[in-house]
Motif scaffolding. Structure first.
Motif, PDB file in Angstrom:
ATOM      1  N   SER A 237       0.825  -1.308  -0.066  1.00 44.24           N
ATOM      2  CA  SER A 237      -0.004   0.223  -0.111  1.00 44.24           C
ATOM      3  C   SER A 237       0.848   1.176  -0.107  1.00 44.24           C
ATOM      4  O   SER A 237       0.494   2.280  -0.404  1.00 44.24           O
ATOM      5  CB  SER A 237      -0.889  -0.061   1.302  1.00 44.24           C
ATOM      6  OG  SER A 237      -0.139  -0.102   2.308  1.00 44.24           O
ATOM      7  N   VAL A 240       0.896   2.830  -3.354  1.00 46.93           N
ATOM      8  CA  VAL A 240      -0.161   3.215  -3.996  1.00 46.93           C
ATOM      9  C   VAL A 240      -0.290   4.893  -4.180  1.00 46.93           C
ATOM     10  O   VAL A 240       0.224   5.464  -3.364  1.00 46.93           O
ATOM     11  CB  VAL A 240      -1.531   2.908  -3.386  1.00 46.93           C
ATOM     12  CG1 VAL A 240      -2.805   3.396  -3.726  1.00 46.93           C
ATOM     13  CG2 VAL A 240      -1.356   1.295  -3.317  1.00 46.93           C
ATOM     14  N   ASN A 302      -5.168  -3.634  -6.919  1.00 47.13           N
ATOM     15  CA  ASN A 302      -4.708  -2.678  -7.802  1.00 47.13           C
ATOM     16  C   ASN A 302      -4.686  -2.988  -9.205  1.00 47.13           C
ATOM     17  O   ASN A 302      -5.442  -3.952  -9.468  1.00 47.13           O
ATOM     18  CB  ASN A 302      -3.134  -2.268  -7.425  1.00 47.13           C
ATOM     19  CG  ASN A 302      -2.199  -3.514  -7.562  1.00 47.13           C
ATOM     20  OD1 ASN A 302      -2.785  -4.525  -8.068  1.00 47.13           O
ATOM     21  ND2 ASN A 302      -1.059  -3.409  -6.835  1.00 47.13           N
ATOM     22  N   ILE A 308      -4.238  -4.357  -2.121  1.00 50.97           N
ATOM     23  CA  ILE A 308      -3.589  -3.233  -1.553  1.00 50.97           C
ATOM     24  C   ILE A 308      -4.533  -2.759  -0.299  1.00 50.97           C
ATOM     25  O   ILE A 308      -4.226  -1.654   0.318  1.00 50.97           O
ATOM     26  CB  ILE A 308      -3.249  -1.940  -2.556  1.00 50.97           C
ATOM     27  CG1 ILE A 308      -4.396  -1.569  -3.395  1.00 50.97           C
ATOM     28  CG2 ILE A 308      -2.225  -2.583  -3.487  1.00 50.97           C
ATOM     29  CD1 ILE A 308      -5.463  -0.602  -2.791  1.00 50.97           C
ATOM     30  N   SER A 335      -2.842  -2.469   2.764  1.00 50.98           N
ATOM     31  CA  SER A 335      -2.347  -3.823   2.977  1.00 50.98           C
ATOM     32  C   SER A 335      -0.861  -3.905   3.826  1.00 50.98           C
ATOM     33  O   SER A 335      -0.767  -4.987   4.582  1.00 50.98           O
ATOM     34  CB  SER A 335      -1.931  -4.327   1.451  1.00 50.98           C
ATOM     35  OG  SER A 335      -0.925  -3.410   0.715  1.00 50.98           O
TER      36      SER A 335
END
Length: 450
Positions: A237, A240, A302, A308, A335
């Motif tokens: 994560s 991201v 994702n 994620i 995540s």
């Protein structure tokens, strides 16, 4: 066939002229469509009661084309009609000649493919059907359909019944040992003696055992028979970015294997959910992918199909007593937090919560998070003796304004950011004391579990 000249009647060899069809009247003007009506729907005829149109109504007879007019539709300027002259009867090219002309036109216009396409449609009014090369199930890598095809078999419906009630949620396969990740609030209703089971995409069910659960992170781990279960891949994560495309999979309103898509709307959104004394503090991934009751515990994926986040909450419209459904503002547990917490729950049945060791003042309405004064703290000590904050030099009444160089707006944001860290992490706090700011470094420690 020659058309009769002005003043002539039909010749004996000519077929009788067909009457022209009446032109339908234009529909009456109407008010703007209401929210209940489907965009683009026709209102010249009453709509059927069912939200689904019967098949016959989708493929009814096509309207017949008007008959050819016996006279030109218009006359160009300067053009004069010649007086009628008697002439010998003439014959047109006939069907054979017409077909030959049609074939030549088809070949010139589009080659052999145009000929085949023109001849395949006998009635001249049917749709053109295109068949996808490679089969209907194949989609490009990274498309929502491709991600869903890979992920849906690994997402389950969690069914719970017990003294606290009954309900459904979502979960997903974490590893090849049969561990299923879901939310704490999904399984909490089962209590100690209730029943928890999972339902797979083929409709089969398996009994599940609760391995561990944690209300602070709103996560729980189940254990089931691992036969024929495929774990999902897990992404970071921390990689991201806002605007990334995401896909949510779960069982909203009990509708298993439901897929919705959207983007990452925001990161590190402080979310506090649950009842007082049993809150979940989440530095959440915000998404506009549709998330509804029942999506809880399902994965947020994702563009590579990696997990994620774990969908856990939806925003509530101010003034409503209960969130009723998706309003485009949903939240997922990152995540990175999920993996750390789930591994602890699998190993020990409990999760560690990092703390700084202070009591915070909820009455403070200024910027930052204020440490209570000693006279307002429980037990008379706002800073836990020999705790992380005490070791770093924080005092009662200090206002924490930044964590690792990022501004803190209120105490909930401070708590969620601390909970997103791991026990043993070093953090830098900026505090304001007597109108002056200073930086302090501390090491997070685990909270003492009661």
């Amino acid at each position: 066939m020659s058309s009769p000249h002005h003043g002539e009647g039909p010749r004996p060899q000519d077929p009788p002229t067909e009457p022209t069809q009446p032109v339908p009247a234009a529909p009456e003007p109407r008010a703007a469509a209401s929210a209940d009506e489907q965009p683009g729907a026709s209102h010249t005829q009453p709509m059927p009661r069912s939200p689904y149109l019967p098949f016959a109504s989708l493929g009814g007879d096509q309207p017949q084309a008007p008959s050819p007019q016996p006279y030109p539709a218009h006359q160009q300027a300067g053009q004069h009609l010649a007086p009628a002259q008697p002439e010998r009867p003439r014959r047109g090219p006939g069907w054979g000649g017409a077909l030959a002309l049609a074939l030549v036109a088809a070949l010139v216009a589009g080659g052999v493919g145009g000929l085949v396409g023109g001849m395949a449609d006998d009635d001249g009014g049917g749709p053109t059907i295109v068949q996808r090369v490679g089969g209907s199930a194949e989609r490009p890598d990274g498309s929502v359909a491709a991600i869903a095809a890979d992920a849906v078999p690994s997402v389950v419906t969690v069914r719970v019944s017990g003294g606290g009630g009954a309900g459904t949620g979502s979960g997903w396969v974490y590893d090849d040992r049969g561990h299923i990740v879901t939310n704490h609030h999904v399984v909490d209703a089962a209590g100690d003696d209730g029943r928890v089971s999972i339902e797979l995409t083929d409709g089969s069910r398996r009994d599940a055992k609760v391995v561990g659960k944690d209300s602070s992170y709103d996560l729980a781990v189940l254990k089931v028979d691992p036969t024929d279960l495929d774990p999902l891949d897990i992404g970071r994560s921390g990689d991201v970015a806002v605007g990334d495309e995401v896909v949510a999979v779960g069982s909203p309103l009990g509708l298993g294997s439901t897929v919705t898509a959207g983007i990452v709307s925001a990161l590190e959104r402080p979310v506090t959910a649950g009842e007082a004394g049993d809150e979940s503090f989440i530095s959440a991934v915000q998404t506009d992918a549709a998330i509804n009751p029942g999506n809880s515990g399902g994965p947020l994926l994702n563009g590579d199909g990696d997990v994620i986040g774990v969908n856990t909450a939806i925003a509530q419209v101010p003034g409503q007593q209960q969130a009723s459904g998706s309003i485009g503002v949903g939240f997922a547990i990152p995540s990175d937090v999920v993996v750390r917490t789930v591994d602890q729950l699998i190993a020990t049945g409990r999760a560690q919560h990092p703390i700084i060791g202070v009591s915070l003042d909820r009455r403070w309405d200024g910027e930052g998070a204020k440490v209570l004064e000693d006279d307002a703290a429980q037990g008379g000590r706002a800073v836990v003796p020999d705790g992380p904050a005490d070791k770093a030099g924080i005092e009662a009444g200090d206002v924490i304004t930044e964590l690792d160089g990022r501004r803190i707006t209120d105490l909930d944001q401070l708590i969620t950011r601390i909970r997103a860290k791991a026990v043993g992490d070093k953090v830098t706090l900026t505090i304001r004391r007597d109108g002056k700011e200073r930086e302090l470094t501390m090491t997070l420690e685990a909270a003492e579990e009661s």
